[in-house]
Design a protein around this motif. Structure first.
Motif, PDB file in Angstrom:
ATOM      1  N   ILE A  94       0.847  -1.200   0.000  1.00  0.00           N
ATOM      2  CA  ILE A  94       0.000   0.000   0.000  1.00  0.00           C
ATOM      3  C   ILE A  94       0.878   1.243   0.000  1.00  0.00           C
ATOM      4  O   ILE A  94       0.662   2.184  -0.761  1.00  0.00           O
ATOM      5  CB  ILE A  94      -0.966  -0.001   1.214  1.00  0.00           C
ATOM      6  N   GLY A  95       1.906   1.206   0.827  1.00  0.00           N
ATOM      7  CA  GLY A  95       2.857   2.319   0.842  1.00  0.00           C
ATOM      8  C   GLY A  95       3.559   2.458  -0.500  1.00  0.00           C
ATOM      9  O   GLY A  95       3.775   3.556  -1.001  1.00  0.00           O
ATOM     10  N   LEU A  96       3.870   1.324  -1.106  1.00  0.00           N
ATOM     11  CA  LEU A  96       4.554   1.324  -2.407  1.00  0.00           C
ATOM     12  C   LEU A  96       3.702   2.030  -3.449  1.00  0.00           C
ATOM     13  O   LEU A  96       4.194   2.839  -4.230  1.00  0.00           O
ATOM     14  CB  LEU A  96       4.826  -0.119  -2.837  1.00  0.00           C
ATOM     15  N   ILE A  97       2.414   1.735  -3.446  1.00  0.00           N
ATOM     16  CA  ILE A  97       1.553   2.258  -4.498  1.00  0.00           C
ATOM     17  C   ILE A  97       1.082   3.674  -4.197  1.00  0.00           C
ATOM     18  O   ILE A  97       1.115   4.545  -5.057  1.00  0.00           O
ATOM     19  CB  ILE A  97       0.340   1.319  -4.706  1.00  0.00           C
TER      20      ILE A  97
ATOM     21  N   ARG B 270      -0.176  -8.475 -11.325  1.00  0.00           N
ATOM     22  CA  ARG B 270      -1.498  -9.014 -10.969  1.00  0.00           C
ATOM     23  C   ARG B 270      -1.531  -9.414  -9.501  1.00  0.00           C
ATOM     24  O   ARG B 270      -2.465  -9.085  -8.769  1.00  0.00           O
ATOM     25  CB  ARG B 270      -1.824 -10.224 -11.846  1.00  0.00           C
ATOM     26  N   ALA B 271      -0.488 -10.079  -9.052  1.00  0.00           N
ATOM     27  CA  ALA B 271      -0.448 -10.534  -7.666  1.00  0.00           C
ATOM     28  C   ALA B 271      -0.486  -9.341  -6.715  1.00  0.00           C
ATOM     29  O   ALA B 271      -1.240  -9.319  -5.741  1.00  0.00           O
ATOM     30  CB  ALA B 271       0.813 -11.359  -7.433  1.00  0.00           C
ATOM     31  N   ILE B 272       0.288  -8.320  -7.048  1.00  0.00           N
ATOM     32  CA  ILE B 272       0.348  -7.161  -6.151  1.00  0.00           C
ATOM     33  C   ILE B 272      -0.972  -6.410  -6.151  1.00  0.00           C
ATOM     34  O   ILE B 272      -1.472  -6.012  -5.101  1.00  0.00           O
ATOM     35  CB  ILE B 272       1.523  -6.244  -6.551  1.00  0.00           C
ATOM     36  N   ASP B 273      -1.572  -6.255  -7.316  1.00  0.00           N
ATOM     37  CA  ASP B 273      -2.871  -5.586  -7.374  1.00  0.00           C
ATOM     38  C   ASP B 273      -3.892  -6.297  -6.489  1.00  0.00           C
ATOM     39  O   ASP B 273      -4.615  -5.681  -5.728  1.00  0.00           O
ATOM     40  CB  ASP B 273      -3.392  -5.574  -8.823  1.00  0.00           C
ATOM     41  N   ARG B 274      -3.923  -7.608  -6.607  1.00  0.00           N
ATOM     42  CA  ARG B 274      -4.915  -8.369  -5.876  1.00  0.00           C
ATOM     43  C   ARG B 274      -4.656  -8.308  -4.375  1.00  0.00           C
ATOM     44  O   ARG B 274      -5.554  -8.041  -3.580  1.00  0.00           O
ATOM     45  CB  ARG B 274      -4.898  -9.827  -6.356  1.00  0.00           C
ATOM     46  N   ILE B 275      -3.405  -8.499  -4.022  1.00  0.00           N
ATOM     47  CA  ILE B 275      -3.073  -8.469  -2.595  1.00  0.00           C
ATOM     48  C   ILE B 275      -3.337  -7.077  -2.027  1.00  0.00           C
ATOM     49  O   ILE B 275      -3.895  -6.922  -0.949  1.00  0.00           O
ATOM     50  CB  ILE B 275      -1.595  -8.860  -2.380  1.00  0.00           C
ATOM     51  N   ALA B 276      -2.981  -6.063  -2.819  1.00  0.00           N
ATOM     52  CA  ALA B 276      -3.162  -4.696  -2.330  1.00  0.00           C
ATOM     53  C   ALA B 276      -4.636  -4.402  -2.118  1.00  0.00           C
ATOM     54  O   ALA B 276      -5.028  -3.786  -1.126  1.00  0.00           O
ATOM     55  CB  ALA B 276      -2.555  -3.709  -3.316  1.00  0.00           C
ATOM     56  N   THR B 277      -5.469  -4.836  -3.059  1.00  0.00           N
ATOM     57  CA  THR B 277      -6.906  -4.588  -2.925  1.00  0.00           C
ATOM     58  C   THR B 277      -7.441  -5.287  -1.677  1.00  0.00           C
ATOM     59  O   THR B 277      -8.161  -4.700  -0.865  1.00  0.00           O
ATOM     60  CB  THR B 277      -7.643  -5.101  -4.172  1.00  0.00           C
ATOM     61  N   GLU B 278      -7.059  -6.539  -1.533  1.00  0.00           N
ATOM     62  CA  GLU B 278      -7.532  -7.310  -0.384  1.00  0.00           C
ATOM     63  C   GLU B 278      -7.108  -6.662   0.930  1.00  0.00           C
ATOM     64  O   GLU B 278      -7.899  -6.452   1.847  1.00  0.00           O
ATOM     65  CB  GLU B 278      -6.957  -8.728  -0.483  1.00  0.00           C
ATOM     66  N   ARG B 279      -5.826  -6.297   0.962  1.00  0.00           N
ATOM     67  CA  ARG B 279      -5.281  -5.687   2.169  1.00  0.00           C
ATOM     68  C   ARG B 279      -5.994  -4.382   2.479  1.00  0.00           C
ATOM     69  O   ARG B 279      -6.332  -4.088   3.616  1.00  0.00           O
ATOM     70  CB  ARG B 279      -3.799  -5.441   1.938  1.00  0.00           C
TER      71      ARG B 279
END
Lengths: 815, 289
Positions: A423-426, A463-472
């Motif tokens: 989240i901080g990364l994005i 894709r993995a980061i997008d999904r994890i970020a959304t979930e988080r």
């Protein structure tokens, strides 16, 4: 041509040259094949005097050829001399057209029909060898050229440059830099803007046009070339341009066809793909090695090291560690479990999912920039509200994320291979939760630049980061007690969207129940009162909007639009509604938080008649601040002009704490309703200045300050890229006598920024040719007590604010 | 519509003026000190009468002298930008309120004994410093807003540049004009003073301004000349009028700046005179003890 060489090296750039030098040194029979009549054609074609950099700094150079940062001329001269010194067997004008045969006996054929045998081949042909040609009638006329050596050679000519990439722009700027030369330069660009060029170059070009030094035409293509005239197709129709010379800078294509014809496979079908390589740079065709830019390494040092390594490997040294080995040893030093570098790399590849698709070479490169951590149980990795934009992955062990700041008992555990910190990364905002080691844990931390590169190179990672970020993000906002089934459903109907500044997400009065989570950027909430849009609130990344209509009968109660370019996660309203119905405890939580918002809405409605001017002022001040770029600021200096006595003690304090150069201009800048935004750094979420810094000298400190370190080379890119004009190029002024000797004996110019005359008189000889470097506010990083400008304000007019508190600024209590 | 989550609630720079600093902390302190001094003065029955030589007199005198030294130190504090948690705003606030408390403390220290001597001189100088300081407080509280409105986003440098720009235009447009118009405009360009000495600055205007004079003369001449000269003069007049407006703004700016500064030209020298008198006062008291 009866000889069989041990190694034939094709291409005499840094990679090929280094390989040939090493082959000569260890006595392998070799031949260095160069298409042109000089070494290193790519560098040879650089503009005269171009400065060549030797990055990455920390990487050791392992080559028999020397290399250091310097001018194009110095570099080429040294290489020519060392070629002779090592007795390298070089063959110029050798244009290879075909390679056949197998390891041990390759047959190389040249364009002139001659042939040559070699046991091994090193391909170091780079990607710039074949420039794209100008394919129009007359494109082969003698005054068409594809390179520019020395812009100072041309006088009083009509020069047309085709292509608005970096090379074209740099040529155009070079030819028009000196008005004495009297060149009339026009640059043609096929697209509507200069998207492919570095932003700083594009900005410099626009400035040059405004200053009348040159001209450019966008959405324009050349059609026909005749002596003295070029016909071009512009948006307004065909135009004839006077033309003494054409410089075409249309890019170059990697010679994939040729490489594939040798039997070498690529990683994929797309244009950015590179040949598949082993750790020792051997291709899928045994006996052929690919190094340098063609292997995906554009930096000179990498190329030279690879030349050395490939030759060692051919010579039978299979245990040679790459040149970055000692650096990687340092990265892995101090970790438990006595693994060596390759052991660790294997471990990382196996355990961390985002690394799985990387080649070992790529992984080595990422690890050079990354850090490994070992944390004992209970130790903090980072804390909520820390500044940080790096990405973490758990290599072994477990971390616990404390998602609820009010209840440290609520944790989300993450195990082997999982990532966090995204989240901080994005968003570029502060950390949204505290993370602790749940067991003794080994972590890898990937800094923002490397992480973004990783996302760009491996689509699966994105894709993995997008999904994890959304979930988080959903868990952080709505609580961690969401069941996996519901999470899956919400994620499946969610959508990632990018919105431009000003784009409307939600329109007041329209039906709709979708929820919008702001991933990066920020949005404004407005309500129409008496025919005017009244500002209600500013919502920054990490928050959400749109839930109110779920409770208000499905109709939107306010308008929401993007304040700056933002990334938004859209959750399906129906799914979310059912989710809330199924989870009454979460519904209660959401409803609680909107009570306050309802209150504001009611208040604004009630003010319609009586206090509209007050409300008006409130919203116009907010709009003013956002216009001044505070929407993307993380910390900005504001001045309350009803308190400012104009003493400029803020500037004095800034100069006093920063080598005698003030980084703020109090008087300049816009003012609205007593709030003055001086020319001073806003420490943007995603700083424009960082976008294009060649030595990567602009950094973000742990507390969020954006600062420039001492590696600045004074190129001025950041100054051009900053939309707020807060970066200056300055020489360090000489040392001044102390405060007391000024106070009692009148020595020196006194506190604050010394006047120009004094600086000129007191500069020593050594300081006269000192380069100018970029200076900007560093928020008094490392100085106890914080920003000196605020501390030194005698009346309380100077304040520093974060976006969340802009609006409090407009409401000072009394006088 | 939104709930702030994961947000930094950093300690925000408290947005309050030096007069309200930290909830009037130093006002409260000053009032308490003054009340304590008054209480002490009337509780202690000094013999033969209240004066600086009694125990309470010495106490008040010592406090007063130390206060004066500390208040003077603001001048150094302001320029020595050292690291640390200090805030100049807090210092200003304390300077104002504790300085005012000297009125009570020092007056009680005198025991209301005045005469033509160095002791009373020190007292009078101190009161003069305080009174000049009161002017400072008044201007600090009232002028900034007017100054901000007047300068309307242009800085001092901007104003001067714009004036220079107008002068260039004037020179250009005046060149083809016949005499005496050229020389009027020439005078407006070369003889106009933006501002002058202290009193001119404080008044915010310049008497006998060459630009204003030129504007008047040209305007009067417009109706008396033949075309196309009238149109040319019209143009000149409009530029002169613009210069006039700019001059007014620059002069007001100078006035406000002067208001914010000139009291210091009393406050600071008087302070040094006070320090000298204070030293003489203390030495003489101990010498004749």
């Amino acid at each position: 041509m009866g000889d069989v060489f041990d190694i034939a090296i094709i291409g005499s750039g840094p990679a090929g040259l280094s390989a040939a030098a090493h082959a000569a040194k260890i006595g392998l029979s070799h031949i260095l094949l160069e298409k042109t009549d000089h070494l290193s054609d790519t560098i040879f074609k650089y503009q005269k005097g171009k400065h060549i950099m030797a990055t990455p700094d920390q990487l050791v150079l392992r080559s028999d050829i020397s290399f250091a940062a310097g001018s194009r001329e110095q570099t080429l001269q040294i290489w020519d001399e060392e070629l002779k010194f090592h007795g390298i067997n070089v063959k110029y004008q050798a244009d290879v057209v075909e390679i056949t045969g197998e390891k041990g006996d390759f047959l190389i054929r040249f364009s002139n029909g001659s042939e040559l045998h070699a046991r091994n081949i090193i391909l170091a042909i780079g990607t710039a060898g074949n420039p794209n040609k100008l394919r129009i009638p007359g494109g082969d006329l003698p005054f068409v050229q594809y390179q520019l050596d020395d812009p100072k050679e041309y006088f009083d000519e009509d020069i047309i440059i085709v292509g608005g990439g970096d090379a074209g722009i740099e040529n155009a700027m070079g030819l028009s830099a000196d008005p004495e030369q009297g060149n009339r330069v026009v640059l043609l660009q096929r697209g509507p803007d200069f998207a492919r060029a570095k932003p700083a170059n594009a900005a410099a070009l626009t400035q040059a046009k405004e200053a009348g030094r040159l001209d450019f035409m966008v959405s324009t293509t050349p059609v026909k070339l005749e002596p003295g005239v070029m016909t071009v197709e512009s948006p307004e129709g065909p135009v004839e341009l006077p033309c003494d010379r054409v410089i075409a800078r249309l890019g170059a294509a990697p010679p994939r066809k040729f490489v594939e014809s040798c039997g070498i496979e690529f990683t994929g079908p797309d244009r950015e793909a590179f040949p598949v390589l082993s750790e020792s740079f051997e291709t899928t065709k045994q006996g052929i090695y690919v190094i340098g830019a063609l292997a995906g390494y554009p930096l000179i040092k990498h190329c030279m090291n690879q030349g050395y390594d490939a030759v060692e490997h051919i010579n039978g040294n299979t245990t040679l560690k790459p040149a970055d080995e000692p650096l990687l040893e340092k990265v892995f030093a101090g970790l438990p479990g006595k693994l060596d570098v390759s052991g660790w790399l294997a471990e990382l590849k196996q355990r961390v999912s985002i690394f799985q698709d990387l080649s070992t070479l790529q992984l080595r490169e990422f690890m050079l920039e990354s850090r490994m951590h070992f944390k004992e149980k209970g130790k903090i990795v980072f804390e909520r509200n820390d500044i940080g934009s790096s990405l973490f992955a758990v290599v072994a062990g477990r971390v616990d994320i404390e998602v609820d700041p009010n209840n440290k008992k609520i944790i989300v555990p993450l195990g082997d291979g999982e990532i966090f910190g995204e989240i901080g990364l994005i968003s570029g905002r502060r950390r949204s939760a505290t993370v602790r080691a749940g067991t003794p844990t080994i972590l890898v931390e990937i800094p923002r630049r490397a992480a973004l590169k990783l996302i760009a190179t491996v689509p699966a990672v994105k894709r993995a980061i997008d999904r994890i970020a959304t979930e988080r993000q959903i868990k952080t906002i709505f609580g961690s007690d969401i069941s996996d089934a519901w999470m899956k459903r919400l994620l499946e109907s969610s959508e990632m969207m990018e919105v431009r500044a000003g784009e409307v997400l939600i329109e007041e009065g329209k039906p709709g129940t979708d929820i919008f989570i702001i991933r990066s950027g920020s949005v404004l909430v407005e309500k129409e009162v008496g025919g005017k849009q009244v500002f209600l609130s500013y919502v920054s990344a990490g928050n959400y909007v749109g839930e109110m209509s779920l409770f208000e009968g499905g109709e939107r109660t306010a308008t929401v639009k993007a304040a700056i370019k933002s990334e938004i996660i859209r959750l399906n309203g129906d799914d979310f509604d059912q989710f809330l119905r199924a989870n009454p405890q979460i519904r209660d939580r959401v409803e609680e938080t909107i009570d306050a918002r309802r209150e504001v809405n009611r208040f604004v409605e009630a003010q319609k008649g009586s206090f509209s001017s007050v409300v008006d002022l409130y919203s116009s001040v907010a709009n003013f601040l956002l216009e001044q770029g505070l929407g993307e600021a993380t910390d900005a200096l504001l001045i309350d002009e009803s308190l400012c006595i104009g003493c400029d003690n803020c500037e004095l304090a800034c100069a006093e704490t920063h080598d005698g150069i003030s980084r703020l201009d109090r008087e300049a800048g816009k003012t609205y309703a007593n709030i003055h935004v001086p020319t001073s750094c806003r420490h943007c979420e995603h700083p424009h200045c960082m976008a294009d810094c060649p030595p990567n000298a602009i950094r973000r400190a742990p507390d969020g300050e954006v600062f420039i370190n001492e590696t600045c080379i004074g190129c001025g890119n950041c100054q051009r890229n900053c939309p707020y004009g807060v970066i200056q190029m300055e020489k360090m002024p000489p040392k001044r006598p102390g405060l007391l000797s000024w106070l009692f004996f009148g020595k020196g110019p006194g506190p604050g920024q010394p006047p120009k005359e004094w600086v000129e008189q007191n500069h020593g000889l050594d300081q006269q040719d000192m380069p100018k470097t970029a200076v900007k506010c560093d928020m008094c990083k490392g100085i106890k007590g914080g920003p000196a400008c605020v501390r030194a304000c005698p009346t309380g007019a100077a304040i520093r604010v974060s976006p969340e508190s802009y609006l409090n600024v407009t409401q000072r209590e009394g006088n | 519509m939104a709930r702030p989550v994961g947000k930094a609630h950093r300690q925000d720079a408290r947005h309050e003026s030096f007069l309200r600093h930290a909830g009037f902390r130093y006002l409260k302190l000053a009032v308490m000190m003054s009340l304590a001094a008054i209480l002490g003065y009337f509780m202690v029955d000094a013999e033969p009468r209240p004066n600086g030589g009694s125990l309470i007199g010495y106490t008040l005198g010592t406090i007063g002298a130390l206060l004066i030294l500390w208040l003077t130190f603001l001048g150094v504090r302001k320029r020595a930008i050292t690291a640390g948690r200090w805030k100049l705003k807090g210092w200003t606030s304390a300077h104002v309120y504790l300085g005012l408390s000297l009125i009570v403390i020092a007056t009680l220290h005198t025991g209301f004994q005045f005469g033509w001597n160095v002791h009373t001189l020190a007292y009078v100088l101190m009161m003069a410093v305080i009174i000049s300081g009161l002017f400072g407080i008044f201007y600090y509280a009232s002028v900034p807003q007017q100054m901000s409105r007047n300068r309307a986003e242009s800085s001092e440098v901007d104003m001067l540049e714009e004036l220079a720009d107008i002068d260039r235009q004037l020179e250009e447009i005046a060149q083809p004009l016949p005499q005496p118009y050229v020389s009027w405009v020439q005078k407006a360009v070369t003889k106009t003073k933006i501002t002058g000495g202290l009193f001119t600055r404080l008044s915010g205007r310049v008497g006998n301004c060459a630009t204003a004079k030129a504007l008047d003369k040209i305007r009067a001449a417009i109706s008396e000349v033949e075309p196309p000269l009238d149109e040319q003069l019209e143009n000149v007049a409009s530029i002169l009028a613009r210069k006039n407006v700019m001059l007014e703004r620059a002069r007001l700016h100078a006035k406000y700046k002067t208001l914010l500064e000139f009291w210091l030209y009393f406050h600071v020298p008087l302070t040094f005179a006070l320090l000298a008198a204070l030293l003489a006062h203390i030495i003489s008291v101990f010498f004749y003890w």
